[in-house]
Design a protein around this motif. Structure first.
Motif, PDB file in Angstrom:
ATOM      1  N   LEU A   1       0.591  -3.393  -5.350  1.00  0.00           N
ATOM      2  CA  LEU A   1       1.598  -2.943  -6.310  1.00  0.00           C
ATOM      3  C   LEU A   1       3.011  -3.085  -5.755  1.00  0.00           C
ATOM      4  CD1 LEU A   1      -0.079   0.350  -7.597  1.00  0.00           C
ATOM      5  CD2 LEU A   1      -0.183  -1.930  -8.612  1.00  0.00           C
ATOM      6  N   ALA A   2       3.131  -3.069  -4.436  1.00  0.00           N
ATOM      7  CA  ALA A   2       4.449  -3.132  -3.809  1.00  0.00           C
ATOM      8  C   ALA A   2       4.284  -3.673  -2.398  1.00  0.00           C
ATOM      9  CB  ALA A   2       5.109  -1.756  -3.791  1.00  0.00           C
ATOM     10  N   ARG A   3       5.406  -3.875  -1.724  1.00  0.00           N
ATOM     11  CA  ARG A   3       5.372  -4.478  -0.387  1.00  0.00           C
ATOM     12  C   ARG A   3       6.492  -3.904   0.466  1.00  0.00           C
ATOM     13  NH1 ARG A   3       4.727 -10.789  -0.119  1.00  0.00           N
ATOM     14  NH2 ARG A   3       2.576 -10.064  -0.287  1.00  0.00           N
ATOM     15  N   LEU A   4       6.181  -3.693   1.741  1.00  0.00           N
ATOM     16  CA  LEU A   4       7.168  -3.330   2.752  1.00  0.00           C
ATOM     17  C   LEU A   4       7.412  -4.548   3.623  1.00  0.00           C
ATOM     18  CD1 LEU A   4       5.767   0.174   3.811  1.00  0.00           C
ATOM     19  CD2 LEU A   4       7.735  -0.262   2.334  1.00  0.00           C
ATOM     20  N   THR A   5       8.667  -4.890   3.860  1.00  0.00           N
ATOM     21  CA  THR A   5       8.983  -6.028   4.719  1.00  0.00           C
ATOM     22  C   THR A   5       9.952  -5.580   5.811  1.00  0.00           C
ATOM     23  OG1 THR A   5      10.948  -6.852   3.555  1.00  0.00           O
ATOM     24  CG2 THR A   5       8.816  -7.501   2.672  1.00  0.00           C
ATOM     25  N   TRP A   6       9.836  -6.176   6.976  1.00  0.00           N
ATOM     26  CA  TRP A   6      10.704  -5.852   8.098  1.00  0.00           C
ATOM     27  C   TRP A   6      10.694  -7.006   9.099  1.00  0.00           C
ATOM     28  CZ3 TRP A   6       5.722  -4.477   7.579  1.00  0.00           C
ATOM     29  CH2 TRP A   6       4.874  -4.609   8.683  1.00  0.00           C
ATOM     30  N   THR A   7      11.558  -6.927  10.086  1.00  0.00           N
ATOM     31  CA  THR A   7      11.607  -7.925  11.147  1.00  0.00           C
ATOM     32  C   THR A   7      11.063  -7.314  12.428  1.00  0.00           C
ATOM     33  OG1 THR A   7      13.547  -9.008  10.176  1.00  0.00           O
ATOM     34  CG2 THR A   7      13.120  -9.429  12.505  1.00  0.00           C
ATOM     35  N   ASP A   8      10.085  -7.959  13.022  1.00  0.00           N
ATOM     36  CA  ASP A   8       9.502  -7.464  14.269  1.00  0.00           C
ATOM     37  C   ASP A   8      10.567  -7.495  15.366  1.00  0.00           C
ATOM     38  OD1 ASP A   8       8.127  -7.688  16.955  1.00  0.00           O
ATOM     39  OD2 ASP A   8       6.376  -7.381  15.660  1.00  0.00           O
ATOM     40  N   PRO A   9      10.884  -6.346  15.991  1.00  0.00           N
ATOM     41  CA  PRO A   9      11.962  -6.317  16.989  1.00  0.00           C
ATOM     42  C   PRO A   9      11.642  -7.070  18.273  1.00  0.00           C
ATOM     43  CG  PRO A   9      10.851  -4.192  16.883  1.00  0.00           C
ATOM     44  CD  PRO A   9      10.301  -5.009  15.747  1.00  0.00           C
ATOM     45  N   GLU A  10      10.363  -7.351  18.532  1.00  0.00           N
ATOM     46  CA  GLU A  10       9.988  -8.071  19.749  1.00  0.00           C
ATOM     47  C   GLU A  10       9.992  -9.579  19.542  1.00  0.00           C
ATOM     48  OE1 GLU A  10       6.233  -6.327  20.871  1.00  0.00           O
ATOM     49  OE2 GLU A  10       7.248  -4.888  22.193  1.00  0.00           O
ATOM     50  N   THR A  11       9.500 -10.037  18.379  1.00  0.00           N
ATOM     51  CA  THR A  11       9.396 -11.470  18.126  1.00  0.00           C
ATOM     52  C   THR A  11      10.495 -11.991  17.207  1.00  0.00           C
ATOM     53  OG1 THR A  11       7.970 -11.165  16.183  1.00  0.00           O
ATOM     54  CG2 THR A  11       6.885 -11.273  18.350  1.00  0.00           C
ATOM     55  N   ASN A  12      11.216 -11.060  16.548  1.00  0.00           N
ATOM     56  CA  ASN A  12      12.266 -11.419  15.592  1.00  0.00           C
ATOM     57  C   ASN A  12      11.710 -12.196  14.405  1.00  0.00           C
ATOM     58  OD1 ASN A  12      14.990 -10.956  15.023  1.00  0.00           O
ATOM     59  ND2 ASN A  12      15.544 -13.067  15.549  1.00  0.00           N
ATOM     60  N   GLN A  13      10.413 -12.015  14.121  1.00  0.00           N
ATOM     61  CA  GLN A  13       9.770 -12.683  13.002  1.00  0.00           C
ATOM     62  C   GLN A  13       9.628 -11.729  11.818  1.00  0.00           C
ATOM     63  OE1 GLN A  13       8.749 -16.022  12.839  1.00  0.00           O
ATOM     64  NE2 GLN A  13       9.981 -16.088  14.709  1.00  0.00           N
ATOM     65  N   PRO A  14       9.770 -12.232  10.560  1.00  0.00           N
ATOM     66  CA  PRO A  14       9.581 -11.373   9.383  1.00  0.00           C
ATOM     67  C   PRO A  14       8.111 -11.002   9.210  1.00  0.00           C
ATOM     68  CG  PRO A  14       9.904 -13.648   8.711  1.00  0.00           C
ATOM     69  CD  PRO A  14      10.128 -13.615  10.196  1.00  0.00           C
ATOM     70  N   LYS A  15       7.844  -9.757   8.788  1.00  0.00           N
ATOM     71  CA  LYS A  15       6.480  -9.304   8.555  1.00  0.00           C
ATOM     72  C   LYS A  15       6.442  -8.515   7.256  1.00  0.00           C
ATOM     73  CE  LYS A  15       3.780  -8.500  11.964  1.00  0.00           C
ATOM     74  NZ  LYS A  15       3.012  -7.879  13.056  1.00  0.00           N
ATOM     75  N   PHE A  16       5.249  -8.351   6.702  1.00  0.00           N
ATOM     76  CA  PHE A  16       5.125  -7.548   5.488  1.00  0.00           C
ATOM     77  C   PHE A  16       3.806  -6.786   5.490  1.00  0.00           C
ATOM     78  CE2 PHE A  16       3.048 -11.493   4.043  1.00  0.00           C
ATOM     79  CZ  PHE A  16       1.925 -10.999   3.400  1.00  0.00           C
ATOM     80  N   TYR A  17       3.770  -5.725   4.677  1.00  0.00           N
ATOM     81  CA  TYR A  17       2.561  -4.929   4.486  1.00  0.00           C
ATOM     82  C   TYR A  17       2.447  -4.624   2.995  1.00  0.00           C
ATOM     83  CZ  TYR A  17      -1.038  -1.408   5.373  1.00  0.00           C
ATOM     84  OH  TYR A  17      -2.225  -0.698   5.407  1.00  0.00           O
ATOM     85  N   ASP A  18       1.327  -5.011   2.380  1.00  0.00           N
ATOM     86  CA  ASP A  18       1.132  -4.781   0.957  1.00  0.00           C
ATOM     87  C   ASP A  18       0.639  -3.360   0.697  1.00  0.00           C
ATOM     88  OD1 ASP A  18       1.976  -7.210  -0.021  1.00  0.00           O
ATOM     89  OD2 ASP A  18       0.018  -8.161   0.214  1.00  0.00           O
ATOM     90  N   LEU A  19       1.181  -2.741  -0.364  1.00  0.00           N
ATOM     91  CA  LEU A  19       0.845  -1.366  -0.730  1.00  0.00           C
ATOM     92  C   LEU A  19       0.005  -1.369  -1.996  1.00  0.00           C
ATOM     93  CD1 LEU A  19       4.376   0.217  -0.201  1.00  0.00           C
ATOM     94  CD2 LEU A  19       2.412   0.415   1.339  1.00  0.00           C
ATOM     95  N   ALA A  20      -1.127  -0.691  -1.952  1.00  0.00           N
ATOM     96  CA  ALA A  20      -2.009  -0.585  -3.108  1.00  0.00           C
ATOM     97  C   ALA A  20      -2.025   0.853  -3.620  1.00  0.00           C
ATOM     98  CB  ALA A  20      -3.422  -1.037  -2.731  1.00  0.00           C
ATOM     99  N   GLU A  21      -2.629   1.058  -4.770  1.00  0.00           N
ATOM    100  CA  GLU A  21      -2.761   2.395  -5.341  1.00  0.00           C
ATOM    101  C   GLU A  21      -3.487   3.319  -4.353  1.00  0.00           C
ATOM    102  OE1 GLU A  21      -4.925   4.490  -9.198  1.00  0.00           O
ATOM    103  OE2 GLU A  21      -4.511   2.340  -9.188  1.00  0.00           O
ATOM    104  N   GLY A  22      -2.964   4.531  -4.163  1.00  0.00           N
ATOM    105  CA  GLY A  22      -3.574   5.489  -3.243  1.00  0.00           C
ATOM    106  C   GLY A  22      -3.188   5.298  -1.788  1.00  0.00           C
TER     107      GLY A  22
END
Length: 227
Positions: free
Chosen positions: A3-24
């Motif tokens: 339903l949604a997504r969290l995105t950030w930049t890994d401080p060690e690798t400087n690479q973009p990452k994401f985590y998908d959010l589901a119901e519950g």
């Protein structure tokens, strides 16, 4: 189903990452590797904050961190609802919350598994220039950055696909649309049951150009447009 997504930049690798959010969802964010989202940074506590899901909305709250958690640069002292484009700052590192159609990443050059590194979806040209402020209802005082060039507004439900969900039974599903045209924001009603008003004047089919400070009524909820 995401339903949604969290995105950030890994401080060690400087690479973009994401985590998908589901119901519950219940997602812990912190420096420790045991968290669902691990951000190894000196200003981040072992378990710093957490994202939860309730009543069709995602909420962010601090988890007793040493340096505090900030939502759009305002420190959290209670759980607050998240809107697409919100910035969660763990004192130093930032995590971006995206919902609705804005959660689709750019096509990767190789297979990318769920919750693995992937480019974050770009925000529209309006990012950071305007926002909505809730003046009433359970989401009172929440700020919604207009981080896309087009956003739909509707009643918050468990499976809504519009970018801004309002916890108000008098709001239609969906209710209204905001879009950026020639550097100005325009609001249109989407055939809602109770109509959309700007400064107590009903929005017609042609839409209404918004000015700084305008009061928008959607259902029984009041919002203020700010630039």
């Amino acid at each position: 189903m995401s339903l949604a997504r969290l995105t950030w930049t890994d401080p060690e690798t400087n690479q973009p990452k994401f985590y998908d959010l589901a119901e519950g969802a219940l997602v812990r964010i912190g420096r420790a590797a045991s968290n669902e989202i691990s951000i190894p940074h000196v200003t981040v506590s072992r378990t710093h904050a957490q994202v939860t899901y309730q009543d069709g909305m995602f909420f962010i709250e601090d988890a007793g961190s040493s340096n505090g958690t900030f939502l759009n640069d305002q420190q959290l002292f209670e759980a607050l609802p998240l809107m697409s484009g919100d910035r969660i700052r763990l004192y130093g590192p930032e995590v971006l919350f995206l919902a609705g159609e804005d959660t689709s990443p750019a096509a990767p050059t190789e297979d990318v598994g769920e919750n693995e590194t992937s480019p974050a979806a770009p925000l529209g040209p309006s990012s950071g220039t305007a926002f909505l402020l809730f003046l009433s209802g359970p989401q009172k005082d929440a700020r919604v950055p207009l981080g896309m060039a087009e956003l739909r507004i509707g009643r918050a439900t468990e499976n809504h696909t519009w970018e801004i969900g309002i916890q108000d039974a008098s709001v239609s599903r969906p209710h209204a649309r905001l879009h950026l045209a020639d550097d100005v924001w325009v609001i249109n009603d989407l055939g809602s049951s109770n109509g959309t008003q700007v400064n107590n004047v009903r929005v017609t089919e042609k839409g209404k150009v918004l000015s700084d400070g305008d009061i928008i009524t959607i259902g029984s909820t009041l919002l203020q447009f700010k630039v």
